[in-house]
Write a protein that holds these residues in place. Structure first.
Motif, PDB file in Angstrom:
ATOM      1  N   UNK A   1      46.276  44.602 100.042  1.00 45.70           N
ATOM      2  CA  UNK A   1      45.814  44.476  98.658  1.00 45.70           C
ATOM      3  C   UNK A   1      46.939  44.858  97.702  1.00 45.70           C
ATOM      4  N   UNK A   2      47.668  45.917  98.030  1.00 41.66           N
ATOM      5  CA  UNK A   2      48.792  46.345  97.205  1.00 41.66           C
ATOM      6  C   UNK A   2      49.879  45.265  97.159  1.00 41.66           C
ATOM      7  N   UNK A   3      50.159  44.636  98.295  1.00 42.17           N
ATOM      8  CA  UNK A   3      51.176  43.576  98.349  1.00 42.17           C
ATOM      9  C   UNK A   3      50.735  42.364  97.531  1.00 42.17           C
ATOM     10  N   UNK A   4      49.487  41.967  97.672  1.00 46.68           N
ATOM     11  CA  UNK A   4      48.990  40.809  96.926  1.00 46.68           C
ATOM     12  C   UNK A   4      49.082  41.073  95.425  1.00 46.68           C
ATOM     13  N   UNK A   5      48.707  42.268  95.006  1.00 41.40           N
ATOM     14  CA  UNK A   5      48.829  42.625  93.582  1.00 41.40           C
ATOM     15  C   UNK A   5      50.288  42.558  93.127  1.00 41.40           C
ATOM     16  N   UNK A   6      51.191  43.017  93.959  1.00 36.87           N
ATOM     17  CA  UNK A   6      52.619  42.968  93.611  1.00 36.87           C
ATOM     18  C   UNK A   6      53.091  41.522  93.489  1.00 36.87           C
ATOM     19  N   UNK A   7      52.640  40.636  94.375  1.00 35.71           N
ATOM     20  CA  UNK A   7      53.018  39.226  94.301  1.00 35.71           C
ATOM     21  C   UNK A   7      52.492  38.595  93.012  1.00 35.71           C
ATOM     22  N   UNK A   8      51.255  38.918  92.655  1.00 37.65           N
ATOM     23  CA  UNK A   8      50.671  38.367  91.429  1.00 37.65           C
ATOM     24  C   UNK A   8      51.418  38.888  90.203  1.00 37.65           C
ATOM     25  N   UNK A   9      51.714  40.177  90.186  1.00 33.98           N
ATOM     26  CA  UNK A   9      52.465  40.751  89.063  1.00 33.98           C
ATOM     27  C   UNK A   9      53.851  40.119  88.961  1.00 33.98           C
ATOM     28  N   UNK A  10      54.502  39.875  90.101  1.00 42.28           N
ATOM     29  CA  UNK A  10      55.802  39.208  90.114  1.00 42.28           C
ATOM     30  C   UNK A  10      55.682  37.827  89.472  1.00 42.28           C
TER      31      UNK A  10
ATOM     32  N   UNK B   1      44.368  36.518 104.258  1.00 39.38           N
ATOM     33  CA  UNK B   1      44.772  36.754 102.874  1.00 39.38           C
ATOM     34  C   UNK B   1      44.346  35.547 102.055  1.00 39.38           C
ATOM     35  N   UNK B   2      43.629  35.821 100.964  1.00 39.53           N
ATOM     36  CA  UNK B   2      43.175  34.777 100.060  1.00 39.53           C
ATOM     37  C   UNK B   2      43.765  35.088  98.687  1.00 39.53           C
ATOM     38  N   UNK B   3      44.582  34.176  98.180  1.00 38.36           N
ATOM     39  CA  UNK B   3      45.241  34.390  96.890  1.00 38.36           C
ATOM     40  C   UNK B   3      45.359  33.055  96.171  1.00 38.36           C
ATOM     41  N   UNK B   4      45.209  33.107  94.867  1.00 38.58           N
ATOM     42  CA  UNK B   4      45.382  31.921  94.036  1.00 38.58           C
ATOM     43  C   UNK B   4      46.162  32.306  92.801  1.00 38.58           C
TER      44      UNK B   4
END
Length: 166
Positions: free
Chosen positions: A5-14, A54-57
């Protein structure tokens, strides 16, 4: 896991930070450049955590065009109004769901009108908010009212049902 979850948030913030840092020549190429950088950053993590789902959009709407990149199977529905009410279109390309080794493999484009609505949510949210139910909820309501309605229902759910927004 909390680490994912922390990594996904970092990717989105990036993605957000880099999207607004520069003025693009074209939105699509700028968006694809950022996705390429995310693919490079995430490759090792995805390989080491291949057992996790992992589910991300990530989406951009510019000049009535929607650019969408997904990994996994998040809920991404476009709602548009026709004469007889709201209709929906699933924006997740089922052919791109299994993306081995990279976060994003393609970008889906779609045209939007001013009164269209776009739902992004974690996958299991659609168990509570089917496209038909969301269309009915949307009838005669603002986006803020639709979001507030979903939030009231989702606030009683576990973290598996953590996010939805129109």
């Amino acid at each position: 896991t909390p680490k994912t979850i922390q990594m996904v948030r970092a990717w989105i913030e990036f993605a957000i930070d880099n999207y607004f840092k520069s003025i693009p020549t074209t939105v699509e190429s700028h968006f694809e450049t950022i996705l390429g950088q995310l693919n490079t950053q995430s490759a090792l993590y995805l390989k080491q955590h291949a057992h996790e789902k992992i589910h991300i959009a990530i989406a951009v709407v510019c000049n009535s065009v929607l650019y969408l990149a997904v990994h996994g199977r998040p809920a991404a529905l476009l709602f548009y109004h026709k004469d007889d009410g709201w209709h929906s279109m699933d924006m997740v390309d089922s052919a791109s769901i299994e993306q081995q080794g990279q976060l994003f493999s393609n970008v889906v484009n779609g045209a939007m009108r001013v009164d269209d609505r776009f739902l992004l949510a974690t996958p299991r949210v659609t168990e509570f908010f089917s496209a038909d139910r969301l269309a009915k909820i949307s009838e005669g309501k603002t986006m803020e009212e639709v979001n507030a309605h979903m939030l009231r229902i989702l606030s009683d759910m576990s973290s598996d049902y953590s996010f939805a927004g129109v």
